[in-house]
Design a protein around this motif. Structure first.
Motif, PDB file in Angstrom:
ATOM      1  N   ASP A   1     108.218  47.378   1.685  1.00  0.00           N
ATOM      2  CA  ASP A   1     107.694  48.744   1.618  1.00  0.00           C
ATOM      3  C   ASP A   1     107.313  49.153   3.058  1.00  0.00           C
ATOM      4  OD1 ASP A   1     106.108  50.984   1.414  1.00  0.00           O
ATOM      5  OD2 ASP A   1     104.898  50.247  -0.259  1.00  0.00           O
ATOM      6  N   LEU A   2     108.171  49.967   3.682  1.00  0.00           N
ATOM      7  CA  LEU A   2     107.964  50.278   5.106  1.00  0.00           C
ATOM      8  C   LEU A   2     106.691  51.094   5.342  1.00  0.00           C
ATOM      9  CD1 LEU A   2     111.638  50.967   6.256  1.00  0.00           C
ATOM     10  CD2 LEU A   2     110.334  48.858   6.424  1.00  0.00           C
TER      11      LEU A   2
ATOM     12  N   ALA B   1      97.240  45.995   2.434  1.00  0.00           N
ATOM     13  CA  ALA B   1      98.065  47.174   2.718  1.00  0.00           C
ATOM     14  C   ALA B   1      99.063  47.455   1.593  1.00  0.00           C
ATOM     15  CB  ALA B   1      98.800  46.995   4.052  1.00  0.00           C
ATOM     16  N   VAL B   2      99.567  46.394   0.942  1.00  0.00           N
ATOM     17  CA  VAL B   2     100.528  46.620  -0.145  1.00  0.00           C
ATOM     18  C   VAL B   2      99.825  46.847  -1.492  1.00  0.00           C
ATOM     19  CG1 VAL B   2     102.388  45.335   0.962  1.00  0.00           C
ATOM     20  CG2 VAL B   2     100.908  44.159  -0.653  1.00  0.00           C
ATOM     21  N   GLY B   3      98.507  46.748  -1.494  1.00  0.00           N
ATOM     22  CA  GLY B   3      97.757  47.107  -2.696  1.00  0.00           C
ATOM     23  C   GLY B   3      97.579  46.004  -3.709  1.00  0.00           C
ATOM     24  N   ILE B   4      97.742  44.712  -3.289  1.00  0.00           N
ATOM     25  CA  ILE B   4      97.480  43.637  -4.265  1.00  0.00           C
ATOM     26  C   ILE B   4      96.107  43.004  -4.023  1.00  0.00           C
ATOM     27  CG2 ILE B   4      99.918  43.122  -4.713  1.00  0.00           C
ATOM     28  CD1 ILE B   4      99.490  40.553  -2.977  1.00  0.00           C
ATOM     29  N   GLY B   5      95.280  43.704  -3.252  1.00  0.00           N
ATOM     30  CA  GLY B   5      93.931  43.193  -2.982  1.00  0.00           C
ATOM     31  C   GLY B   5      93.986  42.132  -1.908  1.00  0.00           C
ATOM     32  N   HIS B   6      93.523  40.922  -2.229  1.00  0.00           N
ATOM     33  CA  HIS B   6      93.533  39.845  -1.249  1.00  0.00           C
ATOM     34  C   HIS B   6      94.684  38.888  -1.521  1.00  0.00           C
ATOM     35  CE1 HIS B   6      89.944  40.904   0.988  1.00  0.00           C
ATOM     36  NE2 HIS B   6      89.448  41.328  -0.163  1.00  0.00           N
ATOM     37  N   LEU B   7      94.930  38.028  -0.528  1.00  0.00           N
ATOM     38  CA  LEU B   7      96.047  37.089  -0.614  1.00  0.00           C
ATOM     39  C   LEU B   7      95.819  36.097  -1.758  1.00  0.00           C
ATOM     40  CD1 LEU B   7      98.638  36.438   0.996  1.00  0.00           C
ATOM     41  CD2 LEU B   7      97.294  34.787   2.295  1.00  0.00           C
ATOM     42  N   ALA B   8      96.644  36.192  -2.802  1.00  0.00           N
ATOM     43  CA  ALA B   8      96.505  35.285  -3.937  1.00  0.00           C
ATOM     44  C   ALA B   8      97.841  35.178  -4.648  1.00  0.00           C
ATOM     45  CB  ALA B   8      95.441  35.801  -4.901  1.00  0.00           C
ATOM     46  N   GLY B   9      98.215  33.943  -5.010  1.00  0.00           N
ATOM     47  CA  GLY B   9      99.506  33.704  -5.644  1.00  0.00           C
ATOM     48  C   GLY B   9      99.672  34.458  -6.948  1.00  0.00           C
ATOM     49  N   ALA B  10      98.600  34.563  -7.729  1.00  0.00           N
ATOM     50  CA  ALA B  10      98.698  35.174  -9.050  1.00  0.00           C
ATOM     51  C   ALA B  10      99.087  36.652  -8.971  1.00  0.00           C
ATOM     52  CB  ALA B  10      97.363  35.027  -9.778  1.00  0.00           C
TER      53      ALA B  10
ATOM     54  N   LYS C   1     101.171  51.097   7.560  1.00  0.00           N
ATOM     55  CA  LYS C   1      99.725  51.170   7.316  1.00  0.00           C
ATOM     56  C   LYS C   1      99.044  49.864   7.761  1.00  0.00           C
ATOM     57  CE  LYS C   1      96.453  51.795   3.533  1.00  0.00           C
ATOM     58  NZ  LYS C   1      96.274  51.561   2.123  1.00  0.00           N
ATOM     59  N   GLY C   2      99.659  48.758   7.391  1.00  0.00           N
ATOM     60  CA  GLY C   2      99.116  47.449   7.767  1.00  0.00           C
ATOM     61  C   GLY C   2      99.142  47.247   9.269  1.00  0.00           C
TER      62      GLY C   2
END
Lengths: 227, 253
Positions: free
Chosen positions: A47-48, B105-114, A53-54
């Motif tokens: 997702d560019l 940034a991608v909206g999955i919250g924090h880094l987590a495998g689940a 944003k990141g």
């Protein structure tokens, strides 16, 4: 060093820059291309918008850090060592101490041709050993995958980031407490009063870094004045 | 096939392994050329061989520490990608923090495998590459000119001066800012998760950070007071693993 040696080294130096630049550019293409190649396989391209944003949130900070590292470490590593070190990474925790150790062992002076050769040998060897150890380790990890993905272990893997920052906080703060206390208090108060910011923690790295830099700058100025 | 299974599939090993192989070849080329150049300009072969041996032995222990970093990240990003990133260009502290920022940034919250999805993974992977590539870009563009200037005598006794000293302050500030932002967020989340000063948020990140800091303190004590220099190679990865193990124990409470 006689004229023949000088001539040989000049030729070596020219080729090192050509090879170094080519290696950096090719590695760059491969690293940026890999997520797209993986995306093709997974059927989900990056997702560019989220990347942009990141990057604004944390990339700019790391860009500043990269500039600092480049300015600081290139004099220690020479040309060949720098190209290799910036391609293979792990500078602070491995490559720099390794090159400094080798330099001390043979008594090479920074900026000399001897140091150029020693640093390149040292970084290349260190990189190859790391690649080998990691490849062996990963081969052994494959049979352990079902265990690593067990639900009981998930809290551990979900806590990687707090575990990292706890350890780094002790390591960095104890030597820079006067500088660290300001951004730490500022961030604690901000996140407490504006809890919605927690979802965008990475966006707060830049102001926190700026606060630390300002504190460090003022402290340096004050100590110079006192001297 | 689950996302984690896909992230550990042979195709990903092939892509990541291919890049690592390319970088290994680059290292071999630089190693052989530097050795030959050293001999050609009259350097003692014993010194050259000693450099290689000393560097190889010096690197084994930190490499095992980096491997622990691959293990730490494999639960959320699979094994091949952390393997690539920690073999080439990356660094343990960098990879973890950028991956976490990318996850936000991608909206999955924090880094987590689940919570990982295929798109989140490719986005995180690209962002990790974009964020860390600048050292390599600078090396490709400026090293020729910079090293020539340095050799011309602008540096004395290997000590950085002027802008280089400024770079040191900048690097420390960046690290301190990074750590402060994350620790502040754990504190704020614990105190004000469901409204200001409700104290209903999770205390786990704070507890994990405290355990890691404590273990790091023990490592540094062993190094500085007991002169056990070897622990330095494992201090960061070892402290992280201790914090992560504590998370499992706290989870059982």
């Amino acid at each position: 060093m006689n004229g023949k040696h000088e001539l040989y080294f000049e030729r070596y130096d020219r080729t090192t820059h050509r090879l170094g630049r080519a290696a950096c550019l090719l590695t760059l293409v491969l690293l940026l291309g890999a997520p797209f190649a993986i995306g093709g396989y997974l059927g989900a391209m990056p997702d560019l918008g989220a990347v942009a944003k990141g990057f604004l949130a944390i990339g700019l900070v790391w860009m500043g850090s990269s500039i600092g590292e480049y300015i600081l470490y290139t004099p220690m590593l020479g040309a060949g060592g720098s190209y290799l070190a910036f391609i293979t990474g792990n500078l602070i925790n491995m490559k720099i101490p390794c090159a400094m150790n080798a330099k001390e062992l043979v008594g090479a002076k920074s900026g000399t041709k001897e140091n150029e050769i020693i640093a390149t040998l040292s970084i290349a060897t260190a990189s190859l050993v790391t690649i080998l150890v990691l490849a062996l380790g990963v081969a052994l990890l494959i049979p352990l995958q079902p265990i690593l993905q067990a639900p009981a272990l998930q809290p551990a893997f979900d806590s990687v980031v707090p575990a990292l920052f706890g350890a780094m906080a002790y390591q960095y703060f104890r030597g820079h407490m006067n500088m660290a206390v300001w951004p730490l208090v500022l961030m604690g108060v901000l996140f407490t009063l504006l809890p919605a910011l927690v979802a965008n923690t990475s966006m707060m790295v830049l102001p926190a870094g700026a606060a630390a830099f300002l504190a460090g700058y003022l402290l340096t100025k004050k100590s110079i004045k006192q001297q | 096939m689950s996302v984690m299974s896909q992230l550990n599939s042979p195709v990903l090993y092939l892509i990541c392994g291919g890049i690592i192989l390319f970088v290994a070849l680059v290292c071999v080329v630089f190693l052989v050329r530097a050795y030959r150049a050293g001999v050609a300009i009259g350097m003692d072969r014993t010194k050259l061989k000693r450099t290689i041996t000393a560097s190889a032995t010096f690197t084994v222990l930190p490499s095992v520490g980096i491997l622990l970093g691959v293990i730490a990240l494999s639960g959320s990003l699979g094994t091949p990608w952390p393997w690539l990133r920690l073999s080439v260009i990356g660094a343990l502290h960098y990879e973890t923090s950028v991956a976490d920022a990318a996850a936000q940034a991608v909206g999955i919250g924090h880094l987590a495998g689940a919570a990982m999805t295929s798109r989140a993974f490719t986005t995180i992977a690209l962002l990790m590459s974009v964020c860390i590539m600048w050292g390599m870009v600078l090396a490709a563009v400026f090293t020729k000119k910079y090293t020539k200037t340095l050799r011309a005598g602008s540096e004395k006794d290997g000590k950085p001066s002027g802008i280089a000293a400024y770079g040191d302050l900048l690097m420390s500030a960046v690290f301190i800012g990074l750590i402060s932002a994350y620790l502040g967020s754990y504190l704020g989340d614990f105190i004000s998760h469901d409204g200001r000063f409700t104290f209903t948020g999770s205390w786990l990140p704070l507890a994990v950070a405290a355990v890691s800091a404590l273990v790091m303190g023990v490592f540094l004590w062993l190094k500085e007071k007991k002169h056990q220099e070897w622990v330095d190679n494992f201090s960061l990865a070892g402290s992280m693993l201790a914090g992560m193990a504590a998370a499992v124990l706290f989870g059982l409470l």
